[in-house]
Scaffold this motif. Structure first.
Motif, PDB file in Angstrom:
ATOM      1  N   GLY A   1       0.781  -1.232   0.000  1.00 15.10           N
ATOM      2  CA  GLY A   1       0.000   0.000   0.000  1.00 15.10           C
ATOM      3  C   GLY A   1       0.814   1.285   0.000  1.00 15.10           C
ATOM      4  O   GLY A   1       0.241   2.375  -0.034  1.00 15.10           O
ATOM      5  N   LEU A   2       2.120   1.174   0.009  1.00 12.81           N
ATOM      6  CA  LEU A   2       2.953   2.382   0.060  1.00 12.81           C
ATOM      7  C   LEU A   2       2.943   3.115  -1.275  1.00 12.81           C
ATOM      8  O   LEU A   2       2.864   2.491  -2.333  1.00 12.81           O
ATOM      9  N   PRO A   3       3.065   4.437  -1.232  1.00 15.47           N
ATOM     10  CA  PRO A   3       3.139   5.207  -2.478  1.00 15.47           C
ATOM     11  C   PRO A   3       4.337   4.768  -3.314  1.00 15.47           C
ATOM     12  O   PRO A   3       5.367   4.351  -2.779  1.00 15.47           O
ATOM     13  N   SER A   4       4.220   4.910  -4.615  1.00 19.87           N
ATOM     14  CA  SER A   4       5.303   4.484  -5.509  1.00 19.87           C
ATOM     15  C   SER A   4       6.592   5.272  -5.278  1.00 19.87           C
ATOM     16  O   SER A   4       7.678   4.775  -5.568  1.00 19.87           O
ATOM     17  N   ALA A   5       6.490   6.481  -4.751  1.00 21.37           N
ATOM     18  CA  ALA A   5       7.682   7.302  -4.501  1.00 21.37           C
ATOM     19  C   ALA A   5       8.468   6.840  -3.273  1.00 21.37           C
ATOM     20  O   ALA A   5       9.587   7.311  -3.043  1.00 21.37           O
ATOM     21  N   THR A   6       7.927   5.927  -2.488  1.00 21.75           N
ATOM     22  CA  THR A   6       8.620   5.437  -1.287  1.00 21.75           C
ATOM     23  C   THR A   6       9.860   4.664  -1.703  1.00 21.75           C
ATOM     24  O   THR A   6       9.795   3.756  -2.527  1.00 21.75           O
ATOM     25  N   THR A   7      10.999   5.036  -1.112  1.00 15.84           N
ATOM     26  CA  THR A   7      12.259   4.360  -1.443  1.00 15.84           C
ATOM     27  C   THR A   7      12.702   3.380  -0.369  1.00 15.84           C
ATOM     28  O   THR A   7      13.519   2.500  -0.635  1.00 15.84           O
ATOM     29  N   ALA A   8      12.172   3.547   0.870  1.00 14.78           N
ATOM     30  CA  ALA A   8      12.618   2.688   1.968  1.00 14.78           C
ATOM     31  C   ALA A   8      11.602   2.719   3.108  1.00 14.78           C
ATOM     32  O   ALA A   8      10.812   3.658   3.228  1.00 14.78           O
ATOM     33  N   VAL A   9      11.672   1.665   3.932  1.00 15.07           N
ATOM     34  CA  VAL A   9      10.869   1.596   5.155  1.00 15.07           C
ATOM     35  C   VAL A   9      11.837   1.382   6.307  1.00 15.07           C
ATOM     36  O   VAL A   9      12.691   0.487   6.265  1.00 15.07           O
ATOM     37  N   LEU A  10      11.708   2.193   7.343  1.00 14.74           N
ATOM     38  CA  LEU A  10      12.569   2.147   8.517  1.00 14.74           C
ATOM     39  C   LEU A  10      11.785   1.598   9.702  1.00 14.74           C
ATOM     40  O   LEU A  10      10.621   1.954   9.887  1.00 14.74           O
ATOM     41  N   ILE A  11      12.444   0.761  10.487  1.00 13.12           N
ATOM     42  CA  ILE A  11      11.846   0.182  11.687  1.00 13.12           C
ATOM     43  C   ILE A  11      12.811   0.392  12.847  1.00 13.12           C
ATOM     44  O   ILE A  11      14.029   0.281  12.689  1.00 13.12           O
ATOM     45  N   ARG A  12      12.239   0.646  14.014  1.00 16.95           N
ATOM     46  CA  ARG A  12      13.020   0.733  15.253  1.00 16.95           C
ATOM     47  C   ARG A  12      12.473  -0.336  16.191  1.00 16.95           C
ATOM     48  O   ARG A  12      11.262  -0.471  16.341  1.00 16.95           O
ATOM     49  N   THR A  13      13.354  -1.107  16.820  1.00 12.39           N
ATOM     50  CA  THR A  13      12.910  -2.132  17.759  1.00 12.39           C
ATOM     51  C   THR A  13      13.911  -2.235  18.910  1.00 12.39           C
ATOM     52  O   THR A  13      15.021  -1.698  18.837  1.00 12.39           O
ATOM     53  N   LEU A  14      13.513  -2.918  19.960  1.00 11.64           N
ATOM     54  CA  LEU A  14      14.408  -3.114  21.096  1.00 11.64           C
ATOM     55  C   LEU A  14      15.652  -3.883  20.653  1.00 11.64           C
ATOM     56  O   LEU A  14      15.549  -4.859  19.900  1.00 11.64           O
ATOM     57  N   ALA A  15      16.800  -3.445  21.127  1.00  8.10           N
ATOM     58  CA  ALA A  15      18.062  -4.073  20.735  1.00  8.10           C
ATOM     59  C   ALA A  15      18.130  -5.535  21.154  1.00  8.10           C
ATOM     60  O   ALA A  15      18.813  -6.334  20.504  1.00  8.10           O
ATOM     61  N   ASP A  16      17.425  -5.907  22.215  1.00  9.12           N
ATOM     62  CA  ASP A  16      17.465  -7.297  22.670  1.00  9.12           C
ATOM     63  C   ASP A  16      16.226  -8.099  22.269  1.00  9.12           C
ATOM     64  O   ASP A  16      16.022  -9.209  22.738  1.00  9.12           O
ATOM     65  N   ASN A  17      15.427  -7.578  21.358  1.00  7.76           N
ATOM     66  CA  ASN A  17      14.253  -8.298  20.872  1.00  7.76           C
ATOM     67  C   ASN A  17      14.663  -9.133  19.654  1.00  7.76           C
ATOM     68  O   ASN A  17      14.318  -8.835  18.519  1.00  7.76           O
ATOM     69  N   HIS A  18      15.402 -10.191  19.920  1.00  7.67           N
ATOM     70  CA  HIS A  18      15.975 -11.008  18.853  1.00  7.67           C
ATOM     71  C   HIS A  18      14.931 -11.658  17.944  1.00  7.67           C
ATOM     72  O   HIS A  18      15.153 -11.714  16.726  1.00  7.67           O
ATOM     73  N   PRO A  19      13.791 -12.137  18.467  1.00  7.68           N
ATOM     74  CA  PRO A  19      12.778 -12.680  17.545  1.00  7.68           C
ATOM     75  C   PRO A  19      12.286 -11.634  16.539  1.00  7.68           C
ATOM     76  O   PRO A  19      12.113 -11.939  15.354  1.00  7.68           O
ATOM     77  N   ALA A  20      12.074 -10.396  16.982  1.00  6.19           N
ATOM     78  CA  ALA A  20      11.625  -9.342  16.061  1.00  6.19           C
ATOM     79  C   ALA A  20      12.709  -9.016  15.042  1.00  6.19           C
ATOM     80  O   ALA A  20      12.430  -8.867  13.846  1.00  6.19           O
ATOM     81  N   ILE A  21      13.942  -8.927  15.494  1.00  6.14           N
ATOM     82  CA  ILE A  21      15.052  -8.615  14.589  1.00  6.14           C
ATOM     83  C   ILE A  21      15.162  -9.688  13.509  1.00  6.14           C
ATOM     84  O   ILE A  21      15.286  -9.372  12.320  1.00  6.14           O
ATOM     85  N   GLU A  22      15.082 -10.933  13.894  1.00 10.49           N
ATOM     86  CA  GLU A  22      15.161 -12.024  12.915  1.00 10.49           C
ATOM     87  C   GLU A  22      13.962 -12.008  11.979  1.00 10.49           C
ATOM     88  O   GLU A  22      14.110 -12.260  10.776  1.00 10.49           O
ATOM     89  N   PHE A  23      12.778 -11.709  12.507  1.00  7.85           N
ATOM     90  CA  PHE A  23      11.588 -11.592  11.658  1.00  7.85           C
ATOM     91  C   PHE A  23      11.798 -10.521  10.602  1.00  7.85           C
ATOM     92  O   PHE A  23      11.566 -10.755   9.412  1.00  7.85           O
TER      93      PHE A  23
END
Length: 177
Positions: free
Chosen positions: A124-146
């Motif tokens: 659903g992102l606009p065509s002009a979107t070049t990247a998606v940034l995510i911030r997560t807890l540094a020790d949330n290893h399951p999320a990082i791997e996902f």
């Protein structure tokens, strides 16, 4: 996942479903890996509805008409809370989307719901979107791997301390044809 329904929202109202969604966000905030204590952060009812209102895209996942997951994104320039890190993150604020929230009820995790939400967001992102940034807890290893399995790469050397917890950033550049 059979019976999974993805729905886009532009605002939260006082419907039973929307109240259940805010309650889900609240439960996730107070469950591992976040485990925020009462009073440590604002209640989801205070910050989540305004975030949805200013989002570019909010998608919720429902099973049996019960919210079980959510994904909220907005242009990074509209988020504002990362302005001091934009140079280090090396992203274009005019074309970078920020994934502000992604959560799935712990009772239905590892069943493809987060992947479905993220896929719907990317589609659903606009065509002009070049990247998606995510911030997560540094020790949330399951999320990082996902996120890595979803094509995101860790931005080395850029961290943020927020509410006494270290955060890291991952970025997914738009794939070109």
């Amino acid at each position: 996942m059979s019976g999974l329904k993805l729905t886009e929202l532009s605002e939260l109202t006082s419907t039973e479903r929307d109240q259940a969604l805010v309650h889900l966000v609240e439960r996730i905030q107070h469950s591992p890996p976040y485990s925020y204590r009462t009073g440590e952060i604002r209640a989801a009812s205070q910050w989540f509805p305004p975030l949805v209102s200013k989002s570019r895209e909010t998608v919720i996942a429902e099973l049996d008409e019960r919210p079980v997951g959510y994904c909220v994104s907005l242009p990074i320039a509209a988020y504002g809370q990362l302005d001091n890190l934009l140079g280090e993150l090396a992203v274009d604020p005019a074309t970078t989307e920020y994934l502000a929230e992604l959560g799935v009820d712990e009772t239905v995790r590892r069943q493809g719901i987060a992947s479905a939400l993220l896929s719907r967001l990317h589609d659903g992102l606009p065509s002009a979107t070049t990247a998606v940034l995510i911030r997560t807890l540094a020790d949330n290893h399951p999320a990082i791997e996902f996120y890595r399995r979803q094509g995101y790469q860790l931005i080395d050397g850029v961290t943020q301390e927020w509410n006494g917890r270290g955060r890291i950033f991952l970025l997914r550049r738009k794939q070109t044809a």
